[in-house]
Design an enzyme around this catalytic site. Sequence first.
Site, mmCIF file in Angstrom:
data_model
loop_
_atom_site.group_PDB
_atom_site.id
_atom_site.type_symbol
_atom_site.label_atom_id
_atom_site.label_comp_id
_atom_site.label_asym_id
_atom_site.label_seq_id
_atom_site.Cartn_x
_atom_site.Cartn_y
_atom_site.Cartn_z
ATOM 1 N N LYS A 9 -16.448 26.204 -55.174
ATOM 2 C CA LYS A 9 -17.727 25.463 -55.353
ATOM 3 C C LYS A 9 -18.962 26.708 -55.673
ATOM 4 C CE LYS A 9 -16.484 21.691 -52.335
ATOM 5 N NZ LYS A 9 -17.098 21.028 -51.074
ATOM 6 N N ASN A 112 -18.997 24.689 -48.176
ATOM 7 C CA ASN A 112 -17.622 25.155 -47.627
ATOM 8 C C ASN A 112 -16.648 25.369 -48.839
ATOM 9 O OD1 ASN A 112 -17.093 22.681 -49.109
ATOM 10 N ND2 ASN A 112 -16.326 21.425 -47.398
ATOM 11 N N HIS A 115 -13.452 23.249 -53.052
ATOM 12 C CA HIS A 115 -12.845 21.559 -53.218
ATOM 13 C C HIS A 115 -11.197 21.609 -53.568
ATOM 14 C CE1 HIS A 115 -12.373 17.327 -54.273
ATOM 15 N NE2 HIS A 115 -11.617 17.789 -55.154
HETATM 16 P P1 DAT Z 1 -13.069 17.522 -48.474
HETATM 17 O O1 DAT Z 1 -13.895 18.244 -49.588
HETATM 18 O O2 DAT Z 1 -12.524 18.151 -47.302
HETATM 19 O O3 DAT Z 1 -12.208 16.744 -49.208
HETATM 20 P P2 DAT Z 1 -14.803 14.889 -48.077
HETATM 21 O O4 DAT Z 1 -13.947 14.452 -49.298
HETATM 22 O O5 DAT Z 1 -14.719 14.292 -46.871
HETATM 23 O O6 DAT Z 1 -14.224 16.550 -47.520
HETATM 24 O O7 DAT Z 1 -16.214 15.118 -48.381
HETATM 25 C C1 DAT Z 1 -16.824 15.819 -49.641
HETATM 26 C C2 DAT Z 1 -17.711 17.029 -49.399
HETATM 27 O O8 DAT Z 1 -18.851 16.218 -49.050
HETATM 28 C C3 DAT Z 1 -17.324 17.880 -48.326
HETATM 29 O O9 DAT Z 1 -16.374 19.007 -48.911
HETATM 30 C C4 DAT Z 1 -18.643 18.480 -47.779
HETATM 31 C C5 DAT Z 1 -19.366 17.191 -47.767
HETATM 32 N N1 DAT Z 1 -19.396 16.478 -46.611
HETATM 33 C C6 DAT Z 1 -18.501 15.588 -46.332
HETATM 34 N N2 DAT Z 1 -18.821 15.135 -44.926
HETATM 35 C C7 DAT Z 1 -20.158 15.447 -44.705
HETATM 36 C C8 DAT Z 1 -21.035 15.278 -43.547
HETATM 37 N N3 DAT Z 1 -20.620 14.556 -42.489
HETATM 38 N N4 DAT Z 1 -22.251 15.928 -43.682
HETATM 39 C C9 DAT Z 1 -22.475 16.778 -44.819
HETATM 40 N N5 DAT Z 1 -21.722 16.922 -45.788
HETATM 41 C C10 DAT Z 1 -20.337 16.172 -45.792
HETATM 42 MG MG MG Z 2 -12.478 15.160 -50.428
#
Ligand code: DAT
Ligand code: MG
Length: 149
Positions: A9, A112, A115
């Site tokens: 990212k 984070n 991706h």
């Molecule tokens: P991942 O990236 O682990 O697949 P995800 O698909 O649930 O996680 O979410 C996509 C991105 O969105 C994640 O990398 C960071 C952001 N995100 C997810 N949940 C969040 C939250 N509760 N508050 C802020 N950002 C969040």
């Molecule tokens: Mg995801």
Amino acid sequence: MERTYLMVKPDGVQRNLAGEIISRFEKKGYKIVGLKMFRMSRELAEKHYGEHAGKPFFESLVDYITSGPVVAMVIEGKDAVSAARDMMGATNPLKAAPGTIRNSYGIEIGRNVIHGSDSPASAAREISLFFKEEEIIEYSRDVDRWIYE
Ligand code: DAT
Ligand code: MG
């Protein structure tokens, strides 16, 4: 053999972590079959993160992912989707297991670093969203016989 879509990212690129992160997947033994840098348009970002549309963090997520270049790759190998997710660690870096990428390099959920597709179906969708067919390179590696038995 399975393929997954991974993306350093914008924070990872800005912090000079792209090489380090690519290296982890290379060193494990996964084969890189696609690799490029680009800056995501808002339209593409909203499509990519479509499942999160309407959530409170959606706008800031789109702002963040479009804020600078990303380094995207497609890796190939045994159980690539779930293994890459394990190597990345939990979404919240402070909850990610020690030694994972997010644990090693991140602190906040909104920064984070990486991706990765969460299922084979998402992998197929994301690979075709970000890579043209001719950008995926099929090739054989002699080293594979030292990685797979
Ligand atoms: P991942 O990236 O682990 O697949 P995800 O698909 O649930 O996680 O979410 C996509 C991105 O969105 C994640 O990398 C960071 C952001 N995100 C997810 N949940 C969040 C939250 N509760 N508050 C802020 N950002 C969040
Ligand atoms: Mg995801």
